[in-house]
Design a protein around this motif. Structure first.
Motif, PDB file in Angstrom:
ATOM      1  N   LYS A  54       0.816  -1.214   0.000  1.00 33.96           N
ATOM      2  CA  LYS A  54       0.000   0.000   0.000  1.00 33.96           C
ATOM      3  C   LYS A  54       0.851   1.266   0.000  1.00 33.96           C
ATOM      4  CE  LYS A  54      -2.173   0.249   3.736  1.00 33.96           C
ATOM      5  NZ  LYS A  54      -2.969   0.432   4.938  1.00 33.96           N
ATOM      6  N   SER A  87      -1.966  11.301   8.917  1.00 37.70           N
ATOM      7  CA  SER A  87      -2.667  10.902  10.143  1.00 37.70           C
ATOM      8  C   SER A  87      -1.867  11.267  11.389  1.00 37.70           C
ATOM      9  CB  SER A  87      -2.862   9.383  10.150  1.00 37.70           C
ATOM     10  OG  SER A  87      -3.705   8.983   9.110  1.00 37.70           O
ATOM     11  N   ARG A 104       1.929   5.675  17.609  1.00 44.07           N
ATOM     12  CA  ARG A 104       3.011   4.713  17.356  1.00 44.07           C
ATOM     13  C   ARG A 104       4.334   5.460  17.225  1.00 44.07           C
ATOM     14  NH1 ARG A 104       5.521   3.851  12.938  1.00 44.07           N
ATOM     15  NH2 ARG A 104       4.151   3.807  11.114  1.00 44.07           N
ATOM     16  N   TYR A 110       3.514  10.734   9.219  1.00 45.79           N
ATOM     17  CA  TYR A 110       2.523  10.847  10.290  1.00 45.79           C
ATOM     18  C   TYR A 110       2.835  12.101  11.095  1.00 45.79           C
ATOM     19  CZ  TYR A 110       0.947   5.929   9.971  1.00 45.79           C
ATOM     20  OH  TYR A 110       0.404   4.740   9.548  1.00 45.79           O
ATOM     21  N   TYR A 151      -4.607   5.711  16.017  1.00 47.21           N
ATOM     22  CA  TYR A 151      -4.394   6.367  14.727  1.00 47.21           C
ATOM     23  C   TYR A 151      -5.640   7.183  14.427  1.00 47.21           C
ATOM     24  CZ  TYR A 151      -0.750   2.837  13.598  1.00 47.21           C
ATOM     25  OH  TYR A 151       0.362   2.033  13.582  1.00 47.21           O
ATOM     26  N   ASP A 156      -4.927   6.932   3.905  1.00 47.40           N
ATOM     27  CA  ASP A 156      -4.431   5.564   4.075  1.00 47.40           C
ATOM     28  C   ASP A 156      -4.826   5.143   5.488  1.00 47.40           C
ATOM     29  OD1 ASP A 156      -2.961   3.330   4.789  1.00 47.40           O
ATOM     30  OD2 ASP A 156      -1.023   4.123   4.151  1.00 47.40           O
TER      31      ASP A 156
HETATM   32  P1  5GP Z   1       1.504   1.448  10.120  1.00 50.10           P
HETATM   33  O1  5GP Z   1       1.721   1.404  11.606  1.00 50.10           O
HETATM   34  O2  5GP Z   1       2.036   0.221   9.432  1.00 50.10           O
HETATM   35  O3  5GP Z   1       1.954   2.737   9.499  1.00 50.10           O
HETATM   36  O4  5GP Z   1      -0.073   1.418   9.889  1.00 50.10           O
HETATM   37  C1  5GP Z   1      -0.841   0.386  10.447  1.00 50.10           C
HETATM   38  C2  5GP Z   1      -2.259   0.477   9.929  1.00 50.10           C
HETATM   39  O5  5GP Z   1      -2.874   1.679  10.436  1.00 50.10           O
HETATM   40  C3  5GP Z   1      -2.374   0.563   8.414  1.00 50.10           C
HETATM   41  O6  5GP Z   1      -3.384  -0.339   7.999  1.00 50.10           O
HETATM   42  C4  5GP Z   1      -2.804   1.975   8.158  1.00 50.10           C
HETATM   43  O7  5GP Z   1      -3.634   2.077   7.008  1.00 50.10           O
HETATM   44  C5  5GP Z   1      -3.602   2.275   9.398  1.00 50.10           C
HETATM   45  N1  5GP Z   1      -3.720   3.717   9.634  1.00 50.10           N
HETATM   46  C6  5GP Z   1      -2.809   4.688   9.399  1.00 50.10           C
HETATM   47  N2  5GP Z   1      -3.305   5.895   9.708  1.00 50.10           N
HETATM   48  C7  5GP Z   1      -4.570   5.684  10.128  1.00 50.10           C
HETATM   49  C8  5GP Z   1      -5.625   6.561  10.564  1.00 50.10           C
HETATM   50  O8  5GP Z   1      -5.515   7.767  10.610  1.00 50.10           O
HETATM   51  N3  5GP Z   1      -6.786   5.962  10.929  1.00 50.10           N
HETATM   52  C9  5GP Z   1      -6.977   4.617  10.875  1.00 50.10           C
HETATM   53  N4  5GP Z   1      -8.182   4.153  11.228  1.00 50.10           N
HETATM   54  N5  5GP Z   1      -6.018   3.775  10.467  1.00 50.10           N
HETATM   55  C10 5GP Z   1      -4.831   4.300  10.091  1.00 50.10           C
END
Ligand code: 5GP
Length: 193
Positions: free
Chosen positions: A22, A41, A45, A57, A85, A105
């Motif tokens: 993705k 976002s 984390r 982020y 998130y 995303d």
């Molecule tokens: P990662 O930690 O690998 O960056 O993201 C983990 C998951 O969190 C991914 O599926 C990503 O799409 C989701 N994610 C990232 N930002 C947000 C957000 O703002 N809201 C939600 N609901 N999920 C998010």
């Protein structure tokens, strides 16, 4: 004097299990379509190596996150893999009303919240060719421990069980083809105007 009517921007929500490719697809899509605005976002984390504050982020404390969520500052929010998130609401509202297309995303829980609040949002789900291929990609990426990989694979199976609520489901076999397919989806929404 007649006021000019600006068309509203579209909201594209892009989801898919972690390791599906993705991030790579999104980066390529954004480089091909500079008019598309990526929603950054907030997350509790910790930043991974190479991630940049404000680009990948907004890295915030749990207190900051809770304050934002409490002030209705998030369009949606979810706990994913033990961290919070969320999508800051104000920049989305501003871009959509200025006619700028936005892409988010976010995970399935978040996508469902967005659909509830903005039913016109277009949900796109990216699937890996198979769970085995996903395991291989996560192992190859090497950013997660073996335990974390198993957790993400279980999460992937759960996310894929919700794919039917999405408007479009794509299988990411080849990055170039996937990006072209998303560009076609975006163009199709423009031609409907
Ligand atoms: P990662 O930690 O690998 O960056 O993201 C983990 C998951 O969190 C991914 O599926 C990503 O799409 C989701 N994610 C990232 N930002 C947000 C957000 O703002 N809201 C939600 N609901 N999920 C998010």
């Amino acid at each position: 004097m007649a006021e000019s009517v600006t068309r509203k921007g579209h909201l594209f929500v892009f989801s898919g299990p972690s390791g599906t490719g993705k991030g790579t697809v999104l980066a390529e899509l954004l480089s091909r379509d500079p008019a598309l605005w990526f929603s950054v976002s907030v997350t509790t984390r910790p930043a991974r190596a190479g991630e940049v504050e404000g680009r990948d982020y907004h890295f915030v404390s749990q207190d900051e996150y809770d304050r934002l969520a409490g002030n209705d500052g998030l369009l949606e929010g979810a706990r994913v893999f033990g961290c919070s998130y969320g999508t800051p609401r104000a920049p989305i509202d501003a871009h959509v009303s200025d006619g700028v297309d936005c892409i988010l995303d976010i995970d399935v829980q978040g996508a469902l919240q967005v659909k509830g609040r903005m039913p016109e949002a277009v949900l796109i789900f990216l699937e890996p060719p198979s769970i085995e291929e996903l395991r291989r990609r996560l192992q190859e990426r090497g950013t997660e421990s073996a335990e974390e990989i198993e957790r993400r694979l279980a999460g992937a199976a759960d996310e894929m069980s919700h794919a039917s609520v999405y408007n479009h489901i794509l299988v990411n076999v080849q990055i170039d083809e996937t990006v072209a397919a998303i560009q076609e989806i975006i163009a199709a929404y423009h031609s409907k105007e």
